[in-house]
Design an enzyme around this catalytic site. Structure first.
Site, short mmCIF file in Angstrom:
data_model
loop_
_atom_site.label_atom_id
_atom_site.label_comp_id
_atom_site.label_asym_id
_atom_site.label_seq_id
_atom_site.Cartn_x
_atom_site.Cartn_y
_atom_site.Cartn_z
N ASP A 27 0.86 -1.19 0.00
CA ASP A 27 0.00 0.00 0.00
C ASP A 27 0.90 1.24 0.00
OD1 ASP A 27 -1.93 1.90 0.32
OD2 ASP A 27 -2.63 1.21 2.27
N ARG A 37 -9.55 -13.79 5.19
CA ARG A 37 -8.26 -14.31 4.70
C ARG A 37 -8.46 -15.62 3.94
NH1 ARG A 37 -3.87 -11.51 7.00
NH2 ARG A 37 -4.07 -10.91 9.18
P1 IMP Z 1 2.08 -0.56 3.81
O1 IMP Z 1 2.53 -0.95 2.42
O2 IMP Z 1 3.23 -0.36 4.77
O3 IMP Z 1 1.15 0.60 3.79
O4 IMP Z 1 1.25 -1.74 4.47
C1 IMP Z 1 0.83 -2.83 3.72
C2 IMP Z 1 0.01 -3.72 4.62
O5 IMP Z 1 -1.26 -3.08 4.89
C3 IMP Z 1 -0.30 -5.02 3.94
O6 IMP Z 1 0.66 -6.02 4.23
C4 IMP Z 1 -1.67 -5.35 4.48
O7 IMP Z 1 -1.54 -6.06 5.70
C5 IMP Z 1 -2.31 -4.00 4.77
N1 IMP Z 1 -3.19 -3.57 3.66
C6 IMP Z 1 -3.01 -2.54 2.82
N2 IMP Z 1 -4.02 -2.43 1.94
C7 IMP Z 1 -4.88 -3.44 2.23
C8 IMP Z 1 -6.14 -3.87 1.65
O8 IMP Z 1 -6.68 -3.32 0.68
N3 IMP Z 1 -6.72 -4.96 2.23
C9 IMP Z 1 -6.17 -5.62 3.29
N4 IMP Z 1 -5.00 -5.25 3.85
C10 IMP Z 1 -4.35 -4.16 3.33
MG MG Z 2 -2.23 -7.31 7.06
#
Ligand code: IMP
Ligand code: MG
Length: 183
Positions: A107, A169
């Site tokens: 994300d 999940r």
């Molecule tokens: P980031 O890239 O550090 O923002 O965090 C990524 C994490 O956020 C992923 O490993 C997921 O656990 C969670 N995440 C981000 N977007 C989603 C989504 O659309 N659905 C479910 N989990 C998400």
């Molecule tokens: Mg997660």
């Protein structure tokens, strides 16, 4: 669990079980070609990457080693801050190893960019990232993601390891969660 079991909770089915399997087959073939003659260690990030790891690993027509890490990222609400704590470290010494970190979704990329610099300090022979899904914000991150299944819109998706409050999940497909579920 099938999409039909939680039909009312989903706005759409983004990718079916079959489409996901085909995509992981393509990714495995690409990785195999890139790593010919080299040993591979794939590192799954718990818990979301469990399904991706299981299916990606089995899509290879060669040996791969598997290891796992668990991290928790602190942030305000649902956004990660990039401040990360290791809950479970690797069992493997990755010095001089060819390492591929496997994630289900990127994300902001904050968690992964912290993780990659942590792993890079252990002197692997090479270090790459493979993610099934990538959201738009990740494109502005400073870490290169070599293997991407699909780029998706900035919506909250569930299934195939992706959760909302630890549910969904075990959904076979990936779908967009309906706003009424989280509002
Ligand atoms: P980031 O890239 O550090 O923002 O965090 C990524 C994490 O956020 C992923 O490993 C997921 O656990 C969670 N995440 C981000 N977007 C989603 C989504 O659309 N659905 C479910 N989990 C998400
Ligand atoms: Mg997660």
């Amino acid at each position: 669990m099938d999409a039909a079991d939680v039909e009312a909770d989903l706005v759409n089915i983004l990718y079916t079980e079959d489409e996901i399997r085909a995509k992981l087959g393509e990714l495995a073939a690409t990785i195999e070609a890139d790593y010919a003659g080299k040993d591979i260690l794939i590192v799954g990030i718990l818990r979301g990457a469990v399904m991706v790891m299981a299916d990606l690993a089995r899509a290879f027509h060669r040996h791969v080693e598997m290891d796992w890490m668990a991290v928790s990222s602190y942030g305000s609400g649902t956004k990660s801050s990039g401040v990360v704590r290791i809950l479970k470290d690797l069992d493997t010494d990755i010095t001089n190893r060819h390492v591929i970190v496997v994630d289900e979704i990127i994300d902001t990329g904050l968690t992964l960019s912290w993780l990659v610099s942590n792993l890079a300090s252990r002197n692997p022979a090479s270090l790459e990232i493979c993610t099934l899904l990538r959201k738009p914000e990740a494109l502005s991150m400073d870490v290169d993601v070599k293997y991407v299944g699909w780029d998706i819109p900035n919506e909250f998706v569930v299934g195939y390891g992706l959760d909302y409050q630890e549910r969904y999940r075990n959904l076979r497909d990936i779908g967009t969660l309906a706003p009424h579920v989280y509002s």
